[in-house]
Design an enzyme around this catalytic site. Structure first.
Site, PDB file in Angstrom:
ATOM      1  N   LYS A  74     -41.458   7.853 -65.395  1.00  0.00           N
ATOM      2  CA  LYS A  74     -42.303   8.326 -64.516  1.00  0.00           C
ATOM      3  C   LYS A  74     -42.017   7.946 -63.286  1.00  0.00           C
ATOM      4  O   LYS A  74     -42.148   6.717 -62.760  1.00  0.00           O
ATOM      5  CB  LYS A  74     -43.755   7.753 -65.034  1.00  0.00           C
ATOM      6  N   CYS A 117     -41.875 -13.141 -30.197  1.00  0.00           N
ATOM      7  CA  CYS A 117     -41.157 -13.785 -29.138  1.00  0.00           C
ATOM      8  C   CYS A 117     -41.073 -13.164 -27.848  1.00  0.00           C
ATOM      9  O   CYS A 117     -40.673 -12.095 -27.935  1.00  0.00           O
ATOM     10  CB  CYS A 117     -40.032 -14.421 -29.782  1.00  0.00           C
TER      11      CYS A 117
END
Length: 714
Positions: free
Chosen positions: A132, A453
């Site tokens: 599956k 940053c």
């Protein structure tokens, strides 16, 4: 401290009034999860937790059948199509499968088939067993062998038209080959992504500061449902075919033979599929696939069993939302309990700060897990990307006992906290506001989950990517200084920030570039000449080269034209940044920046944040010691093309494409990459193609390159 979730009472003990209340709550909760899974590709619960909710709802409806409604999640499939895509009606509904969670339930499935078909106890129907695939279901409509439409499953009856995106998937044939091609057919399967491709995509997303995907299924679904086809085309999507809907002439009589036919006409079919003739062989296949699961290149979440004979499939038919002739045997979630020892912050190449859980080593599914992704600071707080609670809203704290799951067999995730074991000393985690690499302040923009940053020019974690951008074509465009050279020079410590590029020549007696593999005296001379040729640069190119977030080529030009020269630009940005740092109040300089047409709050804030970091300013000042920045001439508003929209197409002989664009902008024109009814002029050279046809279609004036020269020189 959050309360531990209570175990619900057994369904058998519920009164009808209690069952009605819980039924309503469960239905609403499942519908919410369906929307997040099928529409937003961002589930907030594990498959196991979702299955448990459905099982509870089904048990309540089995005891109180009068509570079943047409809109109950047990009677529907998936979720309604999201807005933004055209709706497609499936000729044959794309229903979901019933689930089995034990060997006994699989045996019961086979027995139900035997009873329905009136078969003897020893007359076992042949069963096709297949992995599956954990992806996105897709229906492909072919007419006379040609792909004409592709649609997602949606709610099973109506899906989303994703034809243009699906045409970019290499595993999906545009034309069926071979013989026995039906006049019309709907062929179905699963779009998925390999684990290695998923990890690479998430790394790219993380480095760019974009949202990372929880697992390969979400990345495949999110990639397929992009509004921009180019994004889908850039993603490595795969497709396995395994089913069909409407079909004018069916070419085979069994499921197994139909799969062989799908291979013959050009599809990829899962090679692990087996034909089984007993319950024992079915379960043996399940165990074998379970053992192979971790080593497969793609995610699976169970095994599907289908009756092989198609005439029996037709006799068995459907019940509610699923076929009687098929079932999904789900795998149990692979989880383990361990201790959260710490939270580390990683800084990506674009400054995105990502938290990572440091765990007491624990084995999950045969793999030792020591780290788990925590995505962003909201995730630590117990908040998902959509602002909704995850883990019941419980935050993560160092010292917590946590349940870790290998999500999709790839990236371990912290799925819950054992709140009863939380140490009294555990404190809420404080996400850092400075970069752990360079110490620059870190900011989180409004509406974003990522903190970044701001040390763009000086942060080692960002250096290589920033330097590559600095020397790129639209920035300094230094010939001979490409990605490979930047990477090596940075690793050797020769180039740490932009100014270092322009001091290479004077440092070369010590560096000795000519002794480096791939370099010689001629190569070094050429490189230094190319660097020297870029010691003079236009202001807009310099601004673009700085790599300020949200400042692309267009915004760099807007800023350069407004301020005119580098001194005025630096002074204004320093004033705006100083005011923000001192008291948080906007200065006149900020107001002036924000009022530039086309800039706005987001870009203005990004520029000010760049200049608020003193080490960025120092790096820029060091660079300006090495180069000369040319002021920008103001665009003319009195030329023959001022205010007009111009498109260049074909080969230009007297200009490069960039020079042609610059000449148009100096004359006050706007340059576009495509032709529309708003286009005023198309400049066409040899080899002009579709844009020339578009110009004729919209009645746009077309001129040659020589005519353009006369126009701008006149």
């Amino acid at each position: 401290m959050a309360a531990k979730p209570k175990t619900p009472p057994p369904v058998d003990s519920l009164t009808r009034a209690q069952a009605k209340i819980e039924h309503k709550r469960l239905a609403l909760e499942i519908e919410t999860h369906n929307e997040r899974y099928y529409q937003k590709d961002a589930p907030t619960v594990s498959d196991a937790a979702y299955d448990a909710l459905r099982q509870r709802l089904e048990a309540i409806e089995a005891r109180f059948p009068d509570l079943i409604t047409a809109n109950s999640p047990t009677q529907t499939v998936g979720a309604a199509p999201a807005r933004g895509f055209a709706k497609v009606q499936h000729a044959v509904p794309m229903l979901s499968l019933g689930n089995a969670f034990s060997d006994e339930e699989v045996a019961e499935f086979v027995e139900r088939i035997q009873r329905f078909l009136k078969l003897g106890p020893d007359d076992i129907p042949a069963i096709v067993a297949e992995p599956k695939i954990d992806g996105l279901s897709l229906s492909l409509r072919y007419e006379n062998g040609e792909l004409v439409r592709a649609a997602t499953r949606g709610d099973g009856f109506t899906g989303e038209d994703v034809t243009a995106n699906v045409r970019t998937i290499k595993d999906v044939p545009h034309n069926l080959r071979g013989r026995n091609i039906p006049t019309a057919c709907e062929l179905r399967g699963e779009v998925y992504m390999l684990k290695t491709d998923f990890l690479a995509l998430n790394k790219k997303q993380e480095d760019a500061g974009d949202t990372v995907f929880a697992n390969p299924r979400n990345s495949a679904a999110g990639s397929l449902r992009q509004k921009d086809v180019a994004i889908t085309a850039s993603r490595p999507l795969k497709f396995f075919a395994y089913a069909w809907g409407e079909m004018t002439d069916r070419p085979a009589d069994t499921q197994h033979d139909m799969l062989e036919w799908l291979k013959d006409v050009g599809f990829k079919v899962n090679p692990l599929i087996e034909l089984c003739n007993s319950v024992e062989k079915v379960l043996k296949f399940y165990r074998k696939i379970g053992e192979q699961r971790a080593s497969l290149g793609y995610d699976i979440d169970g095994v599907v069993y289908k009756v092989d004979r198609l005439d029996w499939q037709e006799r068995l038919g459907f019940v509610s939302r699923s076929p009687r002739w098929a079932i999904a045997h789900k795998f149990a979630a692979e989880q383990a309990t361990t201790i959260l020892k710490g939270i580390d912050i990683q800084v990506g190449r674009t400054g995105a700060m990502t938290p990572v859980a440091r765990l007491e080593p624990v084995t999950i599914g045969g793999v030792v897990v020591q780290n788990a992704t925590l995505h962003n600071e909201d995730y630590i707080k117990g908040i998902g990307n959509d602002g909704q609670p995850i883990r019941d809203g419980v935050d993560l704290r160092v010292g917590d006992t946590v349940v870790v799951q290998r999500a999709g067999d790839v990236i371990p995730q912290v799925v819950s906290v054992v709140i009863d074991k939380r140490p009294n000393s555990a404190q809420p985690y404080a996400f850092p506001h400075t970069c752990p690499i360079c110490g620059s302040h870190a900011v989180r923009e409004e509406g974003e989950a990522v903190r970044r940053c701001t040390g763009a020019l000086i942060c080692p974690a960002q250096a290589v990517e920033r330097l590559k951008h600095f020397v790129s074509r639209l920035a300094f465009d230094i010939d001979g200084l490409g990605e490979k050279q930047i990477q090596e020079f940075h690793e050797r410590g020769w180039i740490k920030e932009p100014a270092d590029i322009f001091t290479l020549r004077e440092r070369n007696p010590k560096i000795k570039l000519e002794e480096l593999e791939g370099f010689g005296e001629v190569s070094v001379r050429n490189l230094f000449a190319a660097i020297d040729a870029r010691r003079t640069i236009e202001l807009n190119r310099l601004i673009f080269a700085l790599g300020i977030r949200h400042v692309g080529e267009g915004n760099a030009k807007l800023l350069a034209r407004h301020y005119g020269g580098i001194d005025a630009f630096r002074a204004a940005m320093s004033e705006a940044a100083a005011a923000q740092t001192d008291d948080g109040n906007a200065s006149e300089a900020y107001a002036d920046l924000n009022n530039i047409s086309g800039i706005g709050d987001i870009v203005a804030d990004a520029v000010v944040e760049f200049f608020a970091e003193t080490r960025n300013v120092k790096a820029l000042n060091d660079l300006l010691e090495e180069i000369e920045v040319l002021p920008v001439a103001q665009a003319r508003n009195d030329s023959a093309v001022a205010g007009k929209t111009v498109v260049f197409t074909g080969s230009l002989e007297k200009f490069t494409r960039d020079e042609a664009k610059a000449s148009a902008e100096r004359m006050g024109a706007k340059v576009s990459g495509s032709v529309s009814k708003k286009t005023d002029l198309v400049v066409a050279g040899p080899g002009a193609g579709s844009k020339l046809k578009d110009a004729e279609k919209h009645g746009v004036q077309v001129i040659s390159e020589d005519e353009w020269l006369k126009l701008i020189e006149g």
